[in-house]
Design a protein around this motif. Structure first.
Motif, PDB file in Angstrom:
ATOM      1  N   SER A  15      77.127  17.491  59.383  1.00  0.00           N
ATOM      2  CA  SER A  15      78.351  17.040  60.048  1.00  0.00           C
ATOM      3  C   SER A  15      78.996  18.211  60.780  1.00  0.00           C
ATOM      4  O   SER A  15      78.530  19.347  60.717  1.00  0.00           O
ATOM      5  N   GLY A  16      80.088  17.905  61.467  1.00  0.00           N
ATOM      6  CA  GLY A  16      80.815  18.932  62.196  1.00  0.00           C
ATOM      7  C   GLY A  16      80.173  19.225  63.542  1.00  0.00           C
ATOM      8  O   GLY A  16      79.288  18.506  63.998  1.00  0.00           O
ATOM      9  N   THR A  17      80.629  20.289  64.149  1.00  0.00           N
ATOM     10  CA  THR A  17      80.106  20.665  65.459  1.00  0.00           C
ATOM     11  C   THR A  17      78.905  21.595  65.291  1.00  0.00           C
ATOM     12  O   THR A  17      78.765  22.276  64.277  1.00  0.00           O
ATOM     13  N   LEU A  18      78.077  21.611  66.306  1.00  0.00           N
ATOM     14  CA  LEU A  18      76.954  22.552  66.306  1.00  0.00           C
ATOM     15  C   LEU A  18      77.484  23.943  66.607  1.00  0.00           C
ATOM     16  O   LEU A  18      78.380  24.096  67.437  1.00  0.00           O
ATOM     17  N   PRO A  19      76.944  24.973  65.976  1.00  0.00           N
ATOM     18  CA  PRO A  19      77.392  26.331  66.286  1.00  0.00           C
ATOM     19  C   PRO A  19      77.133  26.640  67.761  1.00  0.00           C
ATOM     20  O   PRO A  19      76.076  26.290  68.299  1.00  0.00           O
ATOM     21  N   SER A  20      78.091  27.271  68.408  1.00  0.00           N
ATOM     22  CA  SER A  20      77.938  27.561  69.840  1.00  0.00           C
ATOM     23  C   SER A  20      76.757  28.484  70.119  1.00  0.00           C
ATOM     24  O   SER A  20      76.139  28.416  71.173  1.00  0.00           O
ATOM     25  N   ASN A  21      76.409  29.330  69.148  1.00  0.00           N
ATOM     26  CA  ASN A  21      75.308  30.267  69.385  1.00  0.00           C
ATOM     27  C   ASN A  21      73.932  29.609  69.261  1.00  0.00           C
ATOM     28  O   ASN A  21      72.918  30.280  69.369  1.00  0.00           O
ATOM     29  N   ILE A  22      73.904  28.294  69.083  1.00  0.00           N
ATOM     30  CA  ILE A  22      72.616  27.610  69.107  1.00  0.00           C
ATOM     31  C   ILE A  22      71.996  27.775  70.502  1.00  0.00           C
ATOM     32  O   ILE A  22      70.795  27.686  70.672  1.00  0.00           O
ATOM     33  N   GLY A  23      72.834  28.073  71.473  1.00  0.00           N
ATOM     34  CA  GLY A  23      72.357  28.362  72.828  1.00  0.00           C
ATOM     35  C   GLY A  23      71.562  29.648  72.919  1.00  0.00           C
ATOM     36  O   GLY A  23      70.863  29.888  73.893  1.00  0.00           O
ATOM     37  N   ALA A  24      71.628  30.482  71.889  1.00  0.00           N
ATOM     38  CA  ALA A  24      70.850  31.725  71.867  1.00  0.00           C
ATOM     39  C   ALA A  24      69.381  31.467  71.551  1.00  0.00           C
ATOM     40  O   ALA A  24      68.551  32.364  71.664  1.00  0.00           O
ATOM     41  N   LEU A  25      69.067  30.239  71.175  1.00  0.00           N
ATOM     42  CA  LEU A  25      67.683  29.899  70.829  1.00  0.00           C
ATOM     43  C   LEU A  25      66.918  29.564  72.108  1.00  0.00           C
ATOM     44  O   LEU A  25      66.537  28.428  72.366  1.00  0.00           O
ATOM     45  N   THR A  26      66.676  30.562  72.914  1.00  0.00           N
ATOM     46  CA  THR A  26      66.102  30.368  74.242  1.00  0.00           C
ATOM     47  C   THR A  26      64.624  29.979  74.225  1.00  0.00           C
ATOM     48  O   THR A  26      64.110  29.496  75.220  1.00  0.00           O
ATOM     49  N   LYS A  27      63.940  30.171  73.109  1.00  0.00           N
ATOM     50  CA  LYS A  27      62.536  29.780  73.013  1.00  0.00           C
ATOM     51  C   LYS A  27      62.368  28.357  72.490  1.00  0.00           C
ATOM     52  O   LYS A  27      61.259  27.844  72.421  1.00  0.00           O
ATOM     53  N   LEU A  28      63.474  27.730  72.159  1.00  0.00           N
ATOM     54  CA  LEU A  28      63.439  26.392  71.585  1.00  0.00           C
ATOM     55  C   LEU A  28      62.865  25.394  72.587  1.00  0.00           C
ATOM     56  O   LEU A  28      63.356  25.256  73.701  1.00  0.00           O
ATOM     57  N   GLU A  29      61.796  24.722  72.183  1.00  0.00           N
ATOM     58  CA  GLU A  29      61.150  23.726  73.027  1.00  0.00           C
ATOM     59  C   GLU A  29      61.394  22.312  72.517  1.00  0.00           C
ATOM     60  O   GLU A  29      61.302  21.358  73.275  1.00  0.00           O
ATOM     61  N   TRP A  30      61.678  22.162  71.228  1.00  0.00           N
ATOM     62  CA  TRP A  30      61.865  20.842  70.636  1.00  0.00           C
ATOM     63  C   TRP A  30      63.023  20.902  69.657  1.00  0.00           C
ATOM     64  O   TRP A  30      63.043  21.729  68.756  1.00  0.00           O
ATOM     65  N   LEU A  31      63.974  20.004  69.839  1.00  0.00           N
ATOM     66  CA  LEU A  31      65.159  19.949  68.994  1.00  0.00           C
ATOM     67  C   LEU A  31      65.431  18.484  68.656  1.00  0.00           C
ATOM     68  O   LEU A  31      65.595  17.662  69.558  1.00  0.00           O
ATOM     69  N   ALA A  32      65.454  18.151  67.372  1.00  0.00           N
ATOM     70  CA  ALA A  32      65.718  16.775  66.939  1.00  0.00           C
ATOM     71  C   ALA A  32      66.874  16.777  65.952  1.00  0.00           C
ATOM     72  O   ALA A  32      66.774  17.345  64.863  1.00  0.00           O
ATOM     73  N   LEU A  33      67.974  16.149  66.358  1.00  0.00           N
ATOM     74  CA  LEU A  33      69.197  16.142  65.557  1.00  0.00           C
ATOM     75  C   LEU A  33      69.664  14.739  65.189  1.00  0.00           C
ATOM     76  O   LEU A  33      70.670  14.590  64.505  1.00  0.00           O
ATOM     77  N   TYR A  34      68.955  13.725  65.605  1.00  0.00           N
ATOM     78  CA  TYR A  34      69.440  12.357  65.448  1.00  0.00           C
ATOM     79  C   TYR A  34      69.589  11.951  63.972  1.00  0.00           C
ATOM     80  O   TYR A  34      69.016  12.552  63.079  1.00  0.00           O
ATOM     81  N   LYS A  35      70.417  10.920  63.775  1.00  0.00           N
ATOM     82  CA  LYS A  35      70.735  10.378  62.449  1.00  0.00           C
ATOM     83  C   LYS A  35      71.371  11.418  61.518  1.00  0.00           C
ATOM     84  O   LYS A  35      70.964  11.629  60.397  1.00  0.00           O
ATOM     85  N   ASN A  36      72.383  12.086  62.063  1.00  0.00           N
ATOM     86  CA  ASN A  36      73.279  12.968  61.319  1.00  0.00           C
ATOM     87  C   ASN A  36      74.695  12.557  61.672  1.00  0.00           C
ATOM     88  O   ASN A  36      74.904  11.529  62.318  1.00  0.00           O
ATOM     89  N   GLU A  37      75.662  13.340  61.289  1.00  0.00           N
ATOM     90  CA  GLU A  37      77.060  13.036  61.583  1.00  0.00           C
ATOM     91  C   GLU A  37      77.702  14.136  62.421  1.00  0.00           C
ATOM     92  O   GLU A  37      78.872  14.438  62.258  1.00  0.00           O
ATOM     93  N   PHE A  38      76.920  14.739  63.326  1.00  0.00           N
ATOM     94  CA  PHE A  38      77.468  15.790  64.183  1.00  0.00           C
ATOM     95  C   PHE A  38      78.554  15.211  65.091  1.00  0.00           C
ATOM     96  O   PHE A  38      78.524  14.031  65.447  1.00  0.00           O
ATOM     97  N   SER A  39      79.476  16.074  65.488  1.00  0.00           N
ATOM     98  CA  SER A  39      80.552  15.667  66.401  1.00  0.00           C
ATOM     99  C   SER A  39      80.712  16.727  67.476  1.00  0.00           C
ATOM    100  O   SER A  39      80.155  17.811  67.364  1.00  0.00           O
ATOM    101  N   GLY A  40      81.456  16.416  68.487  1.00  0.00           N
ATOM    102  CA  GLY A  40      81.705  17.376  69.553  1.00  0.00           C
ATOM    103  C   GLY A  40      80.651  17.290  70.638  1.00  0.00           C
ATOM    104  O   GLY A  40      79.914  16.313  70.743  1.00  0.00           O
ATOM    105  N   THR A  41      80.592  18.325  71.449  1.00  0.00           N
ATOM    106  CA  THR A  41      79.669  18.353  72.593  1.00  0.00           C
ATOM    107  C   THR A  41      78.690  19.495  72.445  1.00  0.00           C
ATOM    108  O   THR A  41      78.916  20.440  71.699  1.00  0.00           O
ATOM    109  N   LEU A  42      77.613  19.388  73.202  1.00  0.00           N
ATOM    110  CA  LEU A  42      76.606  20.466  73.228  1.00  0.00           C
ATOM    111  C   LEU A  42      76.986  21.467  74.283  1.00  0.00           C
ATOM    112  O   LEU A  42      77.467  21.148  75.309  1.00  0.00           O
TER     113      LEU A  42
END
Length: 80
Positions: A53-80
């Motif tokens: 839950s909650g917002t995603l950490p803003s520094n998730i943008g530092a993961l520049t090598k990330l090719e696949w990200l799956a976050l569905y079926k959680n309770e995240f809020s806010g924007t990317l």
């Protein structure tokens, strides 16, 4: 599918050589620690079907090598 539960510890950020992290289909809850931004070699991150839950950490943008990200079926809020 497992039944791991609890929060993700901030020490996850110490796994700096990690390239894949699959914690999907568990019962993890709480917010993602900002230390996840230290996993700069991460290419694959699966966190779907948990209770994060909650917002995603803003520094998730530092993961520049990330090719696949799956976050569905959680309770995240806010924007990317």
């Amino acid at each position: 599918e497992n039944e791991f539960s609890g929060t993700l510890p901030s020490s996850i950020g110490a796994l700096t050589k990690l390239e894949e992290l699959d914690l999907a289909e568990n019962e993890f809850s709480g917010t993602l620690p900002s230390s996840i931004g230290a996993l700069t070699k991460l290419e694959w991150l699966a966190l779907y079907k948990n209770e994060f839950s909650g917002t995603l950490p803003s520094n998730i943008g530092a993961l520049t090598k990330l090719e696949w990200l799956a976050l569905y079926k959680n309770e995240f809020s806010g924007t990317l």
